[in-house]
Scaffold this motif. Structure first.
Motif, PDB file in Angstrom:
ATOM      1  N   TYR B 172       0.811  -1.223   0.000  1.00 28.21           N
ATOM      2  CA  TYR B 172       0.000   0.000   0.000  1.00 28.21           C
ATOM      3  C   TYR B 172       0.843   1.271   0.000  1.00 28.21           C
ATOM      4  N   ARG B 173       2.153   1.132   0.165  1.00 31.26           N
ATOM      5  CA  ARG B 173       3.006   2.306   0.386  1.00 31.26           C
ATOM      6  C   ARG B 173       2.790   3.394  -0.669  1.00 31.26           C
ATOM      7  N   ASP B 174       2.900   3.019  -1.947  1.00 30.24           N
ATOM      8  CA  ASP B 174       2.801   4.033  -3.004  1.00 30.24           C
ATOM      9  C   ASP B 174       1.420   4.672  -3.049  1.00 30.24           C
ATOM     10  N   THR B 175       0.395   3.849  -2.899  1.00 29.87           N
ATOM     11  CA  THR B 175      -0.975   4.370  -2.909  1.00 29.87           C
ATOM     12  C   THR B 175      -1.183   5.358  -1.764  1.00 29.87           C
ATOM     13  N   PHE B 176      -0.708   4.997  -0.586  1.00 24.25           N
ATOM     14  CA  PHE B 176      -0.881   5.872   0.581  1.00 24.25           C
ATOM     15  C   PHE B 176      -0.072   7.162   0.429  1.00 24.25           C
ATOM     16  N   GLN B 178       0.811   8.643  -2.281  1.00 23.25           N
ATOM     17  CA  GLN B 178       0.140   9.512  -3.263  1.00 23.25           C
ATOM     18  C   GLN B 178      -1.034  10.235  -2.638  1.00 23.25           C
TER      19      GLN B 178
END
Lengths: 236, 204
Positions: B172-176, B178
């Motif tokens: 989820y890192r990139d989604t969060f 962003q």
């Protein structure tokens, strides 16, 4: 079907080259590993469109075929795949795995009745999953930009090239008898799609943006595969 | 005599709960996994996709051994420090709901796989370990299922689950990142809560 696929692949590759040029300036790429995000998202929705037809077929197969039949079909194609897996184990400098893979093919093709029963696993010869993209990765070839292809799914440039090599080494498309070949290709494709159904369900629920979730999982999964499950830690 | 017995029983129970806390991380994972799978194997409702029942099972058996605050911090990376105490609490609550649902849903796909527990390297006194297990299914390559745990005063707590090399947390890192960049920490809280509401209303 794979020859279809190869044809489709080359067509897609031509379109990809064209659109990639446009996408480079036209999109707002958020991830440096995914510079063609705009193009990839279009391909992703094309794939979702194809899956509207494929998924129900896979679901039907999953429901109708008895478990032993599904296991047998999976084992049969798994046995064919083990030959190329063996080659890649050797290419990656893992002769012990390679000999074990060859042992699997010998045991399963004979005792396992043309591969329908995975006797080898019960004997302790564990199944591996290797492909040419991983082999290139272990040789130090960088992944390059991320691409999403219809039908074959997420592959970076290295793994796309690896996939083309995998397909050319695959014995199934070389079966002379055309109806047999088409049946084999079709059944294998449906079986593969059916095996992904449980993961589908999780992704549908877990993801905020399915495209992102699959892309990020692909990066993590491939990194882990190249290091055979023990990747060095990434720090933030 | 009866009093003596209940005293003895009480002592035994408290002793066993003390021992339970001192489970080594790999013993803990094995115990919880086997407990959960024994129930799933007998529960036709869960096998037929009753997510509600799977969630109840996970809440009772699995949740106490997870550290959701740490998981949320890991998913958010550097952005975690942008949240105040109240936001951290809400983020962890929402992320917990989402992960429990995802994990429970995966349980409903369980068929007849078995789990192999691999030996865990425990350098003496280490407070952070990875317990490696494998899901075995005839005819397929074993699927790796790893747990990261850290030692807390109340025992070992899981803070990451890694399936086939994919961390269910850092995925989820990139989604969060962003979302925080676009709409701030509150935007992320809202995004999580909207997702949970949608899942809650969409399926039973």
């Amino acid at each position: 079907m794979k020859s279809h696929l190869a044809g489709r692949l080359s067509r897609v590759a031509a379109v990809a080259a064209l659109v990639a040029g446009l996408a480079g300036c036209a999109t707002t790429a958020n991830n440096p590993k995914d510079p063609f995000e705009g193009f990839n998202r279009v391909m992703f929705s094309v794939n979702e469109g194809i899956d509207v037809v494929v998924k129900p077929v896979a679901q039907g197969y999953d429901k109708v075929a008895p478990a032993p039949v599904k296991t047998g079909i999976g084992n049969f194609f798994g046995n064919i795949a083990d030959i190329w897996i063996a080659v890649n184990s050797f290419l990656q400098g893992k002769p012990a795995d390679g000999f074990s893979d060859i042992g699997r093919v010998l045991v399963n093709s004979t005792l396992g009745i043309v591969g329908l029963i995975d006797v080898a696993s019960e004997m302790g010869l564990e199944k591996h999953a290797e492909d040419f993209g991983q082999t290139l990765g272990t040789w130090g070839v960088e992944g390059g930009p991320y691409l999403f292809w219809p039908v074959i799914g997420p592959r970076n440039v290295r793994d796309t090239f690896g996939f083309v090599v995998d397909v050319s080494a695959d014995p199934v498309p070389h079966v002379e008898h055309v109806p047999t070949r088409n049946t084999l290709m079709g059944v294998r494709f449906v079986d593969l799609r059916a095996s992904l159904l449980p993961a589908d369900k999780v992704v549908e629920q877990a993801a905020f943006d399915k495209y992102n979730y699959i892309r990020d999982a692909y990066f993590q999964n491939r990194r882990s595969a190249i290091y055979d499950g023990n990747p060095p830690p990434l720090e933030d | 005599m009866k009093g003596f017995f209940s005293l003895l029983l009480g002592l035994l129970l408290s002793a066993s709960s003390v021992f339970a806390q001192e489970d080594s991380p790999d013993a803990l994972i094995k115990k919880v996994t086997e407990e959960v799978l024994t129930i799933v194997r007998q529960d036709k409702d869960i096998q037929n996709g009753n997510t509600r029942k799977a969630i109840e099972l996970v809440e009772v058996k699995v949740l106490p051994h997870f550290n959701f605050q740490r998981m949320t911090a890991l998913a958010m990376g550097k952005d975690w420090n942008k949240a105040n105490a109240d936001q951290k609490k809400r983020l962890s609550e929402e992320f917990k709901t989402l992960l429990v649902r995802t994990y429970s849903n995966a349980l409903t796909s369980y068929r007849d796989q078995t789990i192999r527990y691999k030996p865990t390297k425990m350098p003496g006194g280490d407070a952070d370990v990875i317990v490696k297990t494998e899901i075995l299914q005839p005819g397929s390559k074993p699927v790796q299922l790893d747990y990261s745990l850290e030692k807390q005063p109340e025992g070992w707590k899981v803070y990451d689950v890694i399936v086939a090399g994919v961390s269910l947390v850092t995925n989820y890192r990139d989604t969060f990142t962003q979302e925080v960049r676009a709409n701030g920490v509150d935007g992320l809280i809202q995004m999580l809560s909207a997702k949970n509401k949608q899942l809650e209303s969409g399926k039973k």
